[in-house]
Design a protein around this motif. Structure first.
Motif, PDB file in Angstrom:
ATOM      1  N   HIS A 172       0.813  -1.218   0.000  1.00  0.00           N
ATOM      2  CA  HIS A 172       0.000   0.000   0.000  1.00  0.00           C
ATOM      3  C   HIS A 172       0.848   1.270   0.000  1.00  0.00           C
ATOM      4  CE1 HIS A 172      -3.496  -2.559   0.892  1.00  0.00           C
ATOM      5  NE2 HIS A 172      -2.729  -3.153   1.781  1.00  0.00           N
ATOM      6  N   PHE A 173       2.179   1.120  -0.020  1.00  0.00           N
ATOM      7  CA  PHE A 173       3.061   2.286   0.001  1.00  0.00           C
ATOM      8  C   PHE A 173       3.023   3.048  -1.325  1.00  0.00           C
ATOM      9  CE2 PHE A 173       6.204   0.407   3.338  1.00  0.00           C
ATOM     10  CZ  PHE A 173       5.347   0.811   4.351  1.00  0.00           C
ATOM     11  N   ILE A 174       3.224   4.350  -1.223  1.00  0.00           N
ATOM     12  CA  ILE A 174       3.342   5.219  -2.392  1.00  0.00           C
ATOM     13  C   ILE A 174       4.744   5.830  -2.397  1.00  0.00           C
ATOM     14  CG2 ILE A 174       2.424   7.222  -3.608  1.00  0.00           C
ATOM     15  CD1 ILE A 174       0.462   4.903  -3.397  1.00  0.00           C
ATOM     16  N   PHE A 175       5.475   5.596  -3.474  1.00  0.00           N
ATOM     17  CA  PHE A 175       6.800   6.186  -3.635  1.00  0.00           C
ATOM     18  C   PHE A 175       6.707   7.304  -4.676  1.00  0.00           C
ATOM     19  CE2 PHE A 175       7.559   2.019  -1.942  1.00  0.00           C
ATOM     20  CZ  PHE A 175       8.687   2.140  -1.140  1.00  0.00           C
ATOM     21  N   GLU A 176       7.364   8.405  -4.401  1.00  0.00           N
ATOM     22  CA  GLU A 176       7.344   9.535  -5.323  1.00  0.00           C
ATOM     23  C   GLU A 176       8.732   9.749  -5.910  1.00  0.00           C
ATOM     24  OE1 GLU A 176       5.818  12.828  -3.138  1.00  0.00           O
ATOM     25  OE2 GLU A 176       3.759  12.058  -3.106  1.00  0.00           O
ATOM     26  N   GLY A 177       8.821   9.781  -7.217  1.00  0.00           N
ATOM     27  CA  GLY A 177      10.100  10.025  -7.884  1.00  0.00           C
ATOM     28  C   GLY A 177      11.130   8.975  -7.541  1.00  0.00           C
ATOM     29  N   SER A 178      12.309   9.411  -7.151  1.00  0.00           N
ATOM     30  CA  SER A 178      13.409   8.501  -6.837  1.00  0.00           C
ATOM     31  C   SER A 178      13.563   8.269  -5.338  1.00  0.00           C
ATOM     32  CB  SER A 178      14.719   9.073  -7.391  1.00  0.00           C
ATOM     33  OG  SER A 178      14.982  10.355  -6.830  1.00  0.00           O
ATOM     34  N   GLU A 179      12.536   8.575  -4.583  1.00  0.00           N
ATOM     35  CA  GLU A 179      12.609   8.406  -3.135  1.00  0.00           C
ATOM     36  C   GLU A 179      12.849   6.943  -2.769  1.00  0.00           C
ATOM     37  OE1 GLU A 179       9.070   9.929  -1.411  1.00  0.00           O
ATOM     38  OE2 GLU A 179       9.728  12.010  -1.492  1.00  0.00           O
ATOM     39  N   GLU A 180      13.715   6.730  -1.750  1.00  0.00           N
ATOM     40  CA  GLU A 180      14.001   5.377  -1.285  1.00  0.00           C
ATOM     41  C   GLU A 180      13.030   4.934  -0.204  1.00  0.00           C
ATOM     42  OE1 GLU A 180      18.060   5.376  -0.071  1.00  0.00           O
ATOM     43  OE2 GLU A 180      18.834   5.424  -2.130  1.00  0.00           O
ATOM     44  N   SER A 181      12.311   5.877   0.380  1.00  0.00           N
ATOM     45  CA  SER A 181      11.304   5.576   1.392  1.00  0.00           C
ATOM     46  C   SER A 181       9.939   6.040   0.891  1.00  0.00           C
ATOM     47  CB  SER A 181      11.631   6.272   2.716  1.00  0.00           C
ATOM     48  OG  SER A 181      12.826   5.782   3.263  1.00  0.00           O
ATOM     49  N   PRO A 182       8.876   5.340   1.262  1.00  0.00           N
ATOM     50  CA  PRO A 182       7.542   5.761   0.817  1.00  0.00           C
ATOM     51  C   PRO A 182       7.152   7.085   1.444  1.00  0.00           C
ATOM     52  CG  PRO A 182       7.371   4.037   2.474  1.00  0.00           C
ATOM     53  CD  PRO A 182       8.822   4.142   2.128  1.00  0.00           C
ATOM     54  N   SER A 183       6.435   7.883   0.701  1.00  0.00           N
ATOM     55  CA  SER A 183       5.979   9.181   1.200  1.00  0.00           C
ATOM     56  C   SER A 183       4.542   9.123   1.705  1.00  0.00           C
ATOM     57  CB  SER A 183       6.081  10.237   0.105  1.00  0.00           C
ATOM     58  OG  SER A 183       5.312   9.850  -1.030  1.00  0.00           O
ATOM     59  N   ALA A 184       3.815   8.066   1.337  1.00  0.00           N
ATOM     60  CA  ALA A 184       2.413   7.954   1.726  1.00  0.00           C
ATOM     61  C   ALA A 184       1.994   6.488   1.689  1.00  0.00           C
ATOM     62  CB  ALA A 184       1.529   8.792   0.803  1.00  0.00           C
ATOM     63  N   ILE A 185       0.802   6.236   2.232  1.00  0.00           N
ATOM     64  CA  ILE A 185       0.250   4.886   2.211  1.00  0.00           C
ATOM     65  C   ILE A 185      -1.251   4.967   1.989  1.00  0.00           C
ATOM     66  CG2 ILE A 185       0.028   4.877   4.741  1.00  0.00           C
ATOM     67  CD1 ILE A 185       0.502   1.839   4.671  1.00  0.00           C
ATOM     68  N   HIS A 186      -1.765   4.122   1.115  1.00  0.00           N
ATOM     69  CA  HIS A 186      -3.211   3.975   0.945  1.00  0.00           C
ATOM     70  C   HIS A 186      -3.717   3.025   2.019  1.00  0.00           C
ATOM     71  CE1 HIS A 186      -4.381   6.197  -2.607  1.00  0.00           C
ATOM     72  NE2 HIS A 186      -3.346   5.737  -3.296  1.00  0.00           N
ATOM     73  N   TRP A 187      -4.671   3.488   2.821  1.00  0.00           N
ATOM     74  CA  TRP A 187      -5.144   2.644   3.917  1.00  0.00           C
ATOM     75  C   TRP A 187      -6.633   2.881   4.134  1.00  0.00           C
ATOM     76  CZ3 TRP A 187      -3.047  -1.434   5.957  1.00  0.00           C
ATOM     77  CH2 TRP A 187      -3.535  -1.947   7.149  1.00  0.00           C
ATOM     78  N   ASN A 188      -7.398   1.804   4.036  1.00  0.00           N
ATOM     79  CA  ASN A 188      -8.853   1.872   4.227  1.00  0.00           C
ATOM     80  C   ASN A 188      -9.503   2.942   3.349  1.00  0.00           C
ATOM     81  OD1 ASN A 188      -8.796  -0.214   6.082  1.00  0.00           O
ATOM     82  ND2 ASN A 188      -8.785   1.146   7.861  1.00  0.00           N
ATOM     83  N   GLY A 189      -9.025   3.026   2.115  1.00  0.00           N
ATOM     84  CA  GLY A 189      -9.629   3.939   1.155  1.00  0.00           C
ATOM     85  C   GLY A 189      -9.131   5.363   1.230  1.00  0.00           C
ATOM     86  N   ASP A 190      -8.213   5.663   2.166  1.00  0.00           N
ATOM     87  CA  ASP A 190      -7.701   7.025   2.309  1.00  0.00           C
ATOM     88  C   ASP A 190      -6.198   7.055   2.050  1.00  0.00           C
ATOM     89  OD1 ASP A 190     -10.188   8.175   3.077  1.00  0.00           O
ATOM     90  OD2 ASP A 190      -9.900   7.366   5.102  1.00  0.00           O
ATOM     91  N   LEU A 191      -5.709   8.212   1.656  1.00  0.00           N
ATOM     92  CA  LEU A 191      -4.286   8.409   1.457  1.00  0.00           C
ATOM     93  C   LEU A 191      -3.720   9.122   2.677  1.00  0.00           C
ATOM     94  CD1 LEU A 191      -1.879   8.194  -0.533  1.00  0.00           C
ATOM     95  CD2 LEU A 191      -2.432  10.533  -1.258  1.00  0.00           C
TER      96      LEU A 191
END
Length: 216
Positions: A172-191
């Motif tokens: 459920h992780f969201i990675f943006e660009g070349s980031e090595e760590s996720p910047s967000a997570i989709h959880w229970n329908g929400d970001l």
């Protein structure tokens, strides 16, 4: 029951010597300045062993729920300068249980629910010990790839999420660009944006001096 199980394991290894860092040796159950001392190890799956157990697997780990709850609830950062190989302790009366870890003493093994409220379970997968799941506080270490979440202050303020659960969350992780760590997570329908605050605590371990007054 817990006392009998613990006694059997301790007696089996009481005379064994072990060298966790190559600097020191110990004897399980040694008496030092009126303090009876035992030595333990917690692996990255959250399993607890006597440190000198030759085989560390599910067969040899502690499983008695009452003992695990008693032991783990009392874990705290060790502030004794002469025990640097053992960054955590779990006191029990006139006994002191010294602990070293693969990573951290709190290892979250599953998500459990009470009503509609999600919790992270540690000690076992069924909520033996638990903390509320704070989804935006989850963070992945960019160097190790391991995933962390806040833990009780007494236990150091940060806990490791077991690899199986971390893999489930990573879907459920969201990675943006070349980031090595996720910047967000989709959880229970929400970001949810991830704030990565918990990673700063990893830099302070095992001393975590900022929490010294809380952990007295």
């Amino acid at each position: 029951m817990a006392a009998r199980v613990l006694s059997k394991c301790r007696n089996a290894s009481r005379n064994a010597l072990c060298y966790p860092s190559g600097k020191r040796q110990y004897v399980q159950g040694q008496l030092v300045a009126k303090e009876r001392q035992y030595f333990y190890y917690i692996d990255h799956q959250g399993m607890l062993f006597l440190d000198d157990a030759r085989m560390k697997n599910f067969t040899s780990c502690f499983k008695e729920k009452k003992f695990l709850k008693f032991f783990l609830k009392r874990v705290r950062v060790n502030r004794q300068n002469d025990k640097e190989d053992w960054p955590y302790v779990s006191p029990c009366g006139d006994e002191m249980n010294y602990i070293r870890c693969d990573d951290l003493p709190v290892v979250y093994q599953s998500i459990v629910h009470e009503g509609n409220v999600p919790y992270l379970s540690w000690g076992d997968e069924k909520g033996l010990l638990k903390v509320p799941l704070q989804i935006s506080e989850i963070a992945m270490c960019p160097t190790s790839g391991r995933v962390y979440h806040p833990a009780p202050i007494r236990q150091g303020g940060v806990g490791l999420i077991k690899s199986k659960l971390a893999i489930e969350l990573s879907n459920h992780f969201i990675f943006e660009g070349s980031e090595e760590s996720p910047s967000a997570i989709h959880w229970n329908g929400d970001l949810h944006r991830l704030n990565h605050k918990v990673l700063s605590l990893l830099e302070d371990r095992p001393s975590l001096g900022r929490y010294a007054e809380v952990m007295k």
